[in-house]
Design an enzyme around this catalytic site. Structure first.
Site, PDB file in Angstrom:
ATOM      1  N   THR A  42       5.446   4.161   2.376  1.00  0.00           N
ATOM      2  CA  THR A  42       6.105   5.397   2.797  1.00  0.00           C
ATOM      3  C   THR A  42       6.647   5.266   4.211  1.00  0.00           C
ATOM      4  O   THR A  42       7.762   5.710   4.506  1.00  0.00           O
ATOM      5  CB  THR A  42       5.118   6.578   2.694  1.00  0.00           C
ATOM      6  OG1 THR A  42       4.426   6.506   1.451  1.00  0.00           O
ATOM      7  CG2 THR A  42       5.858   7.907   2.771  1.00  0.00           C
ATOM      8  N   GLY A  88       0.827  -1.194   0.000  1.00  0.00           N
ATOM      9  CA  GLY A  88       0.000   0.000   0.000  1.00  0.00           C
ATOM     10  C   GLY A  88       0.865   1.249   0.000  1.00  0.00           C
ATOM     11  O   GLY A  88       1.945   1.264   0.599  1.00  0.00           O
ATOM     12  N   CYS A  89       0.383   2.296  -0.629  1.00  0.00           N
ATOM     13  CA  CYS A  89       1.217   3.496  -0.809  1.00  0.00           C
ATOM     14  C   CYS A  89       1.577   4.127   0.529  1.00  0.00           C
ATOM     15  O   CYS A  89       2.724   4.543   0.736  1.00  0.00           O
ATOM     16  CB  CYS A  89       0.544   4.494  -1.737  1.00  0.00           C
ATOM     17  SG  CYS A  89      -1.132   4.958  -1.254  1.00  0.00           S
ATOM     18  N   ASN A  90       0.624   4.220   1.440  1.00  0.00           N
ATOM     19  CA  ASN A  90       0.933   4.797   2.752  1.00  0.00           C
ATOM     20  C   ASN A  90       1.880   3.890   3.530  1.00  0.00           C
ATOM     21  O   ASN A  90       2.830   4.358   4.171  1.00  0.00           O
ATOM     22  CB  ASN A  90      -0.354   4.984   3.570  1.00  0.00           C
ATOM     23  CG  ASN A  90      -1.271   6.024   2.967  1.00  0.00           C
ATOM     24  OD1 ASN A  90      -0.837   6.904   2.230  1.00  0.00           O
ATOM     25  ND2 ASN A  90      -2.554   5.932   3.269  1.00  0.00           N
ATOM     26  N   ALA A  91       1.599   2.591   3.471  1.00  0.00           N
ATOM     27  CA  ALA A  91       2.452   1.637   4.192  1.00  0.00           C
ATOM     28  C   ALA A  91       3.886   1.713   3.674  1.00  0.00           C
ATOM     29  O   ALA A  91       4.835   1.760   4.452  1.00  0.00           O
ATOM     30  CB  ALA A  91       1.891   0.224   4.041  1.00  0.00           C
TER      31      ALA A  91
END
Lengths: 340, 340, 340, 340
Positions: A152, A147-150
């Site tokens: 980061t 996931g993109c947030n994960a």
């Protein structure tokens, strides 16, 4: 040339896959599926693709998989697991959704509110954080992109989990993300009038990417690690900045990160005391990480910036496909950030 | 009608003072000073003021103070203390700069890098956080308005300093602010091309508003309190959101805040579990505060949203002037947020 | 205090009516209808209204009209005419939709693609361009507010229709509008990711506000006038700028406009050669008009700027209600533009 | 590999040259000049260039030109002509400024307010609109890239100048441009707070790119052609949309344009009745053109969209360099637009 298809080609991550792959020296797009837009040319959905030679969008059940080397699945979570279970058993898959990220199907049920439709595939799926699972990704049939947030947060935290330089019990991730991560579905909450000229948090302490933090950080640390996580929606399209507050010495933390990423083509650790901006990675597969010492001794603030659609999703997917197909890992991924 | 003047009328806080005061039933603008723009009508600098009857901008040394009840000083820090020391001894002053916020002149030297030019005034200046210094403000000759970032954090934290519901040693303030707070001076860093479509931190762990946090939180707690503070610049004009990570029970914290602000006209504590957006206070003097329990027991995330130019600066200044001049505290400050 | 209700209170124009009216010295909001949000408090839909005392939102068929002086109808076109025909015969109405703007029901059928549901009301409805229909508005039962794009063009062109200073056969209106005019419905085309960082035209030469230009310009000129009209969607929320290319001498055109609007409280004609910005009328009921001579002799460019939600819709509606109820025309409408 | 240098490497067009050229298979950046930033690495000025191997920025007078094949000059107008006259006589040059665009030095004096410093070079300079001067560009020593606004209009109009399908005496160009075209100099007018959430015209009927329209349209038509031209500043970074109002039949105009650009790699004429958006060419060298018939017979609206920094400046410059150096014209210029 390896032949690939994209399922779910009319969302933002699908468009980003097309943008990247159409200049890829080793991949050829053989088929595109997009149920609602079936029958259209891709440039009728994304006019910026007008100058490319691409196949017409088809319904999923019309795709011919016999000749493909790999398929990218860019469907929303919940749709992806039911589609992927129907794919030929030998076809290799890079999934951009959340459906195969959590190794434990009870966690999937907990966080996504439904039974997993393909638990037999789940146990063989590889978590697609390229720099940490390279070998497994290269050998995998099914890779589940992070996931993109994960992603980061994980780029900053994973190397610290075994280094003994921070307190695992006191990690706060304050995340700022652009709106393209919410996808192209029509929602009031992502209208221009609702997003521009303001900022607020969303899914505080309850965002589903917490499940990925739990899974990956605990695995790396060898014990349960739980972070505090508050994502915020910002009036910009692309880009995620994670500001991570930890207990630990900035110099030590910086050394661990700098050493870990010294040879990574897409990760840059800035000089100690500097911090990154999302606008300097926009449209690229690069990640910039910075460490700043707090004025309070023993506390450090770590910053990670990446583009949610590129390194946070479609660029990461291509990087994984490169690994799976034996192509140079950086192929088609070296475009320079677009600024301004 | 009380007669007021504005010194520094051609910056953003000066324009905001004009916007508010021109509809004030108890204040009349008698004079405006703006050195570089002297000789112009205000609407030549801010065309939105075209329909108002306002005095022409003058050089500071041309102002006649004899007939004034109060002066607003909207100069930058560093300029303000030298100008204010020249004002008539009986003239009452609301200063919007940082020059009279720190009670200790050695702190001023430390944070602002220069000797204070009017230390004799400093000891009588009152910190202008209206809801916490009402009595002193009403009686003061000189009121120093709170910094916009400091105010955003203090509204959430000050009531907690004596309530015993949080750990004073573990407070993290992650602040997101719009660009108008940087003022109207021409700088590369605040160009549209440099600010839009991206986010980054600035002055991490070194922002001057830390001095205000130190002063006010320690004073309220009765012992030294030091916070971690990382401000971020966002691509929006007006609005500050502070996300504050503390150790303490959300329910207890929410109760303390809700009780403290129950009778305050400009402060709203949202129901427990809700959090605010800056776009719902834009252009207004209102402050919205929310508390959300972290999934980790004993940790809470507090959010405060306000408009940096209104409650964070010029609206606060008018509220203080209302107190000083015996006018209704909310006069001219009840305009509704502009959305979208 | 006159008692009013708002039907359709949960769209942007409804919210803007609430923002304006809640500070109105002569109007009291007695009832609010919003079918989908019935049962909620207005601040649950628009959190910026939190600090106001307002009635709960109700379903339309639950409203009690017996005690009302006037109702604002802020429904979309197509919905408005069927609702308004159900209202009590003596109730006065300000309609913000397009349903009663076109005097000829065949024109309504042509442009809006449906039969008009209340043609008997159409013949008595008054076009709500306040400055041009003051007397009729004051006496009307039903006033149909001007479309925001149409108003922007008409303020520049109507005074010229009888002055003989331009060529009626050669008028080009290039219009730039913010996205809030598209309303709060969830549509892909108005997502932040689709609107920000770009510009394009929409409904070129086919926009429904052409019907209003045709009707009003022809009526004023006493002969058919047809303009070229291309609206463009811009990445901003509030504001319309019309750039109008005509044949005629700038000095003469400027004189006609300046004289016509000399005594109008909300219209300003800038000095010859200056042109307006939407950001200097944002959030206000003001209109700024400028005239610039082209380098080609006999050609002039006229610019009009207004806020589509205020003067282009809800502010205009309140201005009309003021006229209808014998209140001061400018009541509640003198707030100063919000800048920045 | 051909060796090139960039003079003026720390402005936006300089950064865009670096972004494009660093992935160019036939060009190698040998030297970079940037007087104010001399001594820094390019990524210290533009952090997005961090992952590239580039020479350190030097002062202009330290550059060694002996080994270079071509130099890009990305200085502002007024600075460029004095620098270029000092370059070795055999060195080939692509100039991105306005200094060598006007063939007539009296026109330069008129529009730019200064004597031309190198009139002897002016007469041999070639106007860099690649698709219209291919042969001359390939043979030229000095190519002067077209202004971004001028290019946007010329692509629509030049093919029509000899086709006899429009009235040359009645051309209106309403242009909408992003703010990056104003460069990276610190100016109040291009601050985020002054640009976002609003729109206004600038340099109406007086913009210097009028000189390019006059020169190129008259030359193509074989007689003097004068257009009406009003540029507008929009709250976006990259992108220009020209909306051009002409007298002529849309079908005929569309045919002329479609035929003219049928074989051009970077120009697309959309199907009749469609019109482009800047967001679908952002970050690319592509130009999208559309034609829509007005409802008034015999009138047509033409739209052109391009990215001011790419096709409007640095992409165009690389395209010209490709022509000059015998490289494939599209080399390094086929990157796909970034959306969203």
């Amino acid at each position: 040339m390896k032949k690939v298809a994209i399922i779910g080609a009319s969302g933002y991550t699908g468009a980003e896959l097309l943008r990247i792959i159409c200049l890829h020296p080793g991949l050829k797009i053989s088929a595109l599926a997009a149920d609602r837009n079936a029958g259209k040319h891709p440039h009728e959905v994304f006019p910026g693709l007008r100058n490319l030679e691409l196949p017409v969008l088809e319904k999923f059940d019309r795709l011919d998989f016999s000749d493909l080397d790999l398929v990218f699945c860019a469907l929303p979570h919940g749709a992806s697991h039911t589609v992927i279970r129907q794919l030929p058993a030998k076809l290799r898959i890079v999934d951009l959704s959340a459906d195969f990220r959590l190794r434990d199907k009870t966690q999937y049920l907990h966080w996504y509110g439904q039974e997993h439709a393909a638990p037999e595939l789940l146990q063989h799926a590889v978590y697609g954080l390229s720099e940490f699972y390279r070998g497994e990704i290269a050998a995998a049939r099914l890779v589940a992109c992070t996931g993109c947030n994960a992603a980061t947060g994980l780029y900053a935290l994973l190397p610290l989990m075994t280094a003994g330089v921070i307190d695992y019990g006191d990690i706060v991730i304050d995340l700022k993300t652009g709106v393209s991560g919410a996808g192209r579905a029509a929602k009031v909450a992502t209208l221009h009038s609702e997003v521009s000229e303001g900022v607020q948090a969303y899914n505080v302490a309850a965002h589903r990417h917490l499940a990925e933090f739990d899974q990956e950080l605990s695995r790396a640390a060898g014990k349960p690690v739980r972070v505090t996580f508050a994502p915020h929606l910002l009036p910009l399209n692309r880009g995620i900045l994670a500001t991570i507050y930890v207990r630990g010495e900035a110099g030590e933390i910086h050394s661990v990160l700098a050493e870990r990423y010294a040879d990574e083509p897409f990760l840059s650790v800035l000089p100690l005391g500097q911090h990154p901006s999302t606008r300097h990675v926009r449209g690229s597969n690069y990640v910039h990480i910075g460490c700043v010492a707090d004025r309070r001794k023993g506390r450090t603030i770590i910053f990670t910036a990446l583009d949610n659609l590129t390194k946070g999703s479609s660029g990461q997917a291509v990087q994984n496909a490169n690994l799976m197909l034996g192509l140079p890992e950086t192929a088609a991924l070296q475009s320079v950030p677009l600024f301004p």
